[in-house]
Design a protein around this motif. Structure first.
Motif: not given
Ligand code: 13P
Length: 355
Positions: A118-129, A205-208, A312-319
């Motif tokens: 179980i993860s209590l972590v709040k965040g995400m990563r942009v990987g190669r995929d 996302l609530k952190n933003i 998140v900005q990187e995800v949005m920029r790429v798309r």
């Protein structure tokens, strides 16, 4: 009868606030082994003449992360990650999101095959995929089923045993019920959901949005403006989560992982407090860097909101989605010094962004 061993991977303030629940609950149910293990990343850190590891094992407290909170007499801490994880049947991950890639890679092939996580972590990563949630990273790197626990859970309030709530989102209700046995207490209510990605995206996302509200407070605007930013933030959270993960459910955003966590974090969280201080420093004509404020306010911890906004900005920029998320994009421009904080109230017009 085989008893499940529980291990906490992490010793942050939130980890230390959750461990007393685990230590209490494993003693109530024969399904679990009586000892809870904990990995302490800064085991060798010296506090008043003793290492943090010794203090946790001798006094059952972590004075660096959550002073005054009794962690549990049945807690055994170790500085050796692999040793803590190798015999665990239940792995609870609670570390800063940017450390999770290296933690899970270190543990590859070293955890029990039938363990649950179980993860209590709040965040995400942009990987190669592309974008990757922490639960997906755990699933991929460790080949384990992974649930998440997300709610409005400021560590110090939990440590004081004040009423709090959270959701546990799992692939099945049965799995959720096992985790609820471990976490639920008289002061901590747990609801079970099956929307893992939705709950995790809310917590991320609530952190933003917390940064946005901190900026509004730093500018001394009133409640109306704060409400605009929070409402727009929740709208963008839902849109972004559902666009990336179409199975995410609308109802999830009204649970403790959504609205609950948003209210908590925008009222009393570290992201909010640091963004407010950052904005006040800018307004006074003596700007401070985020790093400086992380030292001053967070004792050197890294601010999750700034890292998350950049990912998140990187995800949005790429798309090509930047104009679709005007508040998220404006926050990112402000925190990176590309536009002034006052632009937070002009997020719809800022830099050609359209609603
Ligand atoms: P901060 O990380 O901003 O302190 O928010 C705490 C939190 O996540 C409350 O649930």
């Amino acid at each position: 009868l085989k008893q499940s061993r529980v291990a906490m991977v992490g010793s942050s303030a939130l980890a230390c606030a959750m461990v007393p629940m685990l230590c209490h609950n494993v003693l109530q149910d024969e399904q679990f082994d009586n000892t809870v293990m904990m990995w302490v990343h800064d085991a060798a850190h010296v506090h008043e003449g003793r290492t943090i590891l010794d203090i946790i094992n001798q006094d059952h407290q972590n004075p660096k992360e959550l002073p005054g909170v009794h962690l549990g007499d049945n807690l055994v801490a170790s500085g050796n990650l692999e040793e803590v994880a190798k015999d665990a049947d239940v792995l609870v991950f609670c570390a800063p999101h940017e450390s999770m890639h290296s933690i899970t890679r270190r543990l590859m092939g070293k955890v029990k095959r039938d363990a649950i996580a179980i993860s209590l972590v709040k965040g995400m990563r942009v990987g190669r995929d592309g974008p990757q949630l922490i639960s997906q990273m755990i699933r991929k790197n460790l080949n384990l089923d992974c649930s998440v626990l997300i709610g409005g859970n400021v560590a110090s309030d939990l440590g004081n045993k004040e009423l709090s709530e959270a959701v546990i989102a799992s692939s099945s209700r049965e799995m959720g019920a096992v985790f609820r046995k471990l976490f639920q207490t008289s002061y901590f209510y747990v609801d079970i959901l099956q929307d893992v990605a939705g709950a995790e995206m809310c917590g991320t996302l609530k952190n933003i949005v917390a940064l946005a509200v901190g900026i509004v407070d730093g500018l001394d605007y009133g409640c109306n403006a704060k409400a605009v930013v929070m409402r727009q933030g929740l709208t963008e959270m839902r849109k972004f989560a559902k666009t990336l993960y179409p199975n995410v459910r609308n109802e999830t955003f009204f649970e403790s992982c959504g609205l609950g966590d948003l209210i908590t974090t925008c009222s009393g969280g570290r992201n909010h407090a640091t963004a407010e201080a950052w904005t006040r420093a800018w307004k006074s004509g003596a700007p401070k860097t985020w790093t400086k404020l992380e030292e001053e306010i967070l004792g050197g911890q890294r601010l999750q909101g700034v890292a998350t906004s950049n990912v998140v900005q990187e995800v949005m920029r790429v798309r090509g989605w930047e104009s679709t998320y005007p508040l998220f994009s404006t926050v990112n421009r402000i925190i990176n010094g590309r536009v002034e904080p006052s632009q937070i109230l002009h997020f719809c017009q800022a830099n050609g962004i359209q609603t």
